[in-house]
Design an enzyme around this catalytic site. Structure first.
Site, short mmCIF file in Angstrom:
data_model
loop_
_atom_site.label_atom_id
_atom_site.label_comp_id
_atom_site.label_asym_id
_atom_site.label_seq_id
_atom_site.Cartn_x
_atom_site.Cartn_y
_atom_site.Cartn_z
N LYS A 184 0.83 -1.21 0.00
CA LYS A 184 0.00 0.00 0.00
C LYS A 184 0.87 1.26 0.00
O LYS A 184 0.52 2.27 -0.62
CB LYS A 184 -0.92 -0.01 1.22
CG LYS A 184 -1.80 1.25 1.36
CD LYS A 184 -2.70 1.48 0.16
CE LYS A 184 -3.84 2.44 0.42
NZ LYS A 184 -3.49 3.70 1.05
N GLU A 191 0.69 6.66 -6.78
CA GLU A 191 -0.44 7.59 -6.86
C GLU A 191 0.05 9.05 -6.90
O GLU A 191 -0.47 9.87 -7.65
CB GLU A 191 -1.35 7.35 -5.66
CG GLU A 191 -2.56 8.25 -5.57
CD GLU A 191 -3.32 8.00 -4.29
OE1 GLU A 191 -3.33 8.89 -3.41
OE2 GLU A 191 -3.89 6.89 -4.14
#
Length: 317
Positions: A184, A191
């Protein structure tokens, strides 16, 4: 039918509780220091708890308690408090954005009392309630097996082309404690880079000689182009809502730590991450940091080349 305790009922945690109760027969015992958040969870069909101790008492063994709190001290304090309340065979799940090294340490500390520790990196934001949450999981197989019915409800169905690789639902175990949050962490670093690239492209459209509509461009790019994505869909939505030049928004961008951690670990492994690093630095600049750097640059250009400088005026008469 599974049972789970949920600690932390903010935008993510509250929606996750709502999705579990709406889409399954699983039972949820919910707790938050905000009584209004607990009341909303009860309206969704959860059972409300008055305290962490009350939450633990309401759950049948072996218990599973999911902590959905901001990374850092509040999560650390809550995990330690739960460790003193739970029993051998119970499981603590951290679904926040904790650093993977903290997960490894906590898992090791909880081995002596026999409490399992699972870390779940959750992506989906406020949209997860409707479309589901992509979840990256780390921890012992047995504990994750007991958690699987909950993960199955929270996750979306996988696409046909991905089903053979990861299974029918959008979650996957990557290894022991820490592995989920590690994946993550890198996800969030990627991102950063994607968001920065979109932002720079639309900025150029604002400055160029043509009168271009960012909203229409974003919508068009999602019609089969190479750069189509959910982020591009969200850009189109933002331009539609706030105007093509986003006049009401301040260009201030926070970061929650994962980009920094990604860069630090990449450096430790001699992996170059110029895009992610530049994206993080851009976020820092958005907060006014680095202004003195630019003033020094202007002063140096003036000193060696006689280039004009702009003096700062604070509006005083």
């Amino acid at each position: 039918m599974a049972e789970i305790g949920f600690v932390g009922l903010g935008r993510m945690g509250g929606n996750m509780v709502h999705r579990i109760r709406r889409d399954s027969e699983h039972t949820v015992v919910a707790y938050d220091s905000d009584k209004a958040a607990v009341a909303r969870a009860v309206q969704s069909g959860a059972s409300g708890a008055r305290s962490l101790g009350d939450l633990v008492k309401r759950l049948e063994t072996p218990r599973i308690v999911w902590v959905m709190l901001p990374a850092g001290e509040v999560t650390e304090r809550t995990v330690k408090r739960l460790a003193g309340l739970l029993e051998r065979g119970d499981t603590i799940v951290d679904g926040g954005n904790s650093r993977w090294t903290d997960d490894k340490r906590r898992a090791k500390e909880l081995r002596a009392p026999g409490i399992h520790y699972v870390d779940v990196g959750v992506s989906g934001g406020v949209w997860g309630l409707e479309v589901g949450y992509c979840m990256m999981v780390g921890g012992p197989q047995g504990a994750i097996g007991r958690l699987a019915p909950i993960l199955d409800v929270l996750a979306p169905e996988t696409s046909a082309e991905s089903r053979a690789a990861i299974g029918p639902r959008g979650w996957l175990r990557f290894g022991p404690a820490g592995a989920g949050h590690y994946v993550k962490m890198v996800h969030n670093g990627v991102e950063y880079g994607l968001m920065q690239a979109y932002g720079e492209g639309f900025d150029l459209f604002e400055q160029c000689e043509y009168e271009l509509d960012n909203a229409k461009i974003a919508h068009l790019w999602n019609q089969g182009s190479v750069v189509r994505s959910w982020l591009c869909e969200l850009a189109a939505r933002a331009f539609d809502q706030d105007g093509s030049d986003l006049p009401e928004l301040e260009g201030y961008t926070e970061d929650s730590g994962e980009g920094r951690w990604t860069i630090a670990d990449a450096t430790a492994h001699d992996v170059p991450t110029p895009v992610i690093t530049a994206a993080l630095y851009s976020r820092l600049s958005s907060r006014g940091n680095g202004d003195f750097t630019h003033r020094v640059l202007a002063a140096l250009r003036n000193q060696f080349g006689g280039h004009a400088v702009r003096e700062h005026h604070d509006g005083a008469a």
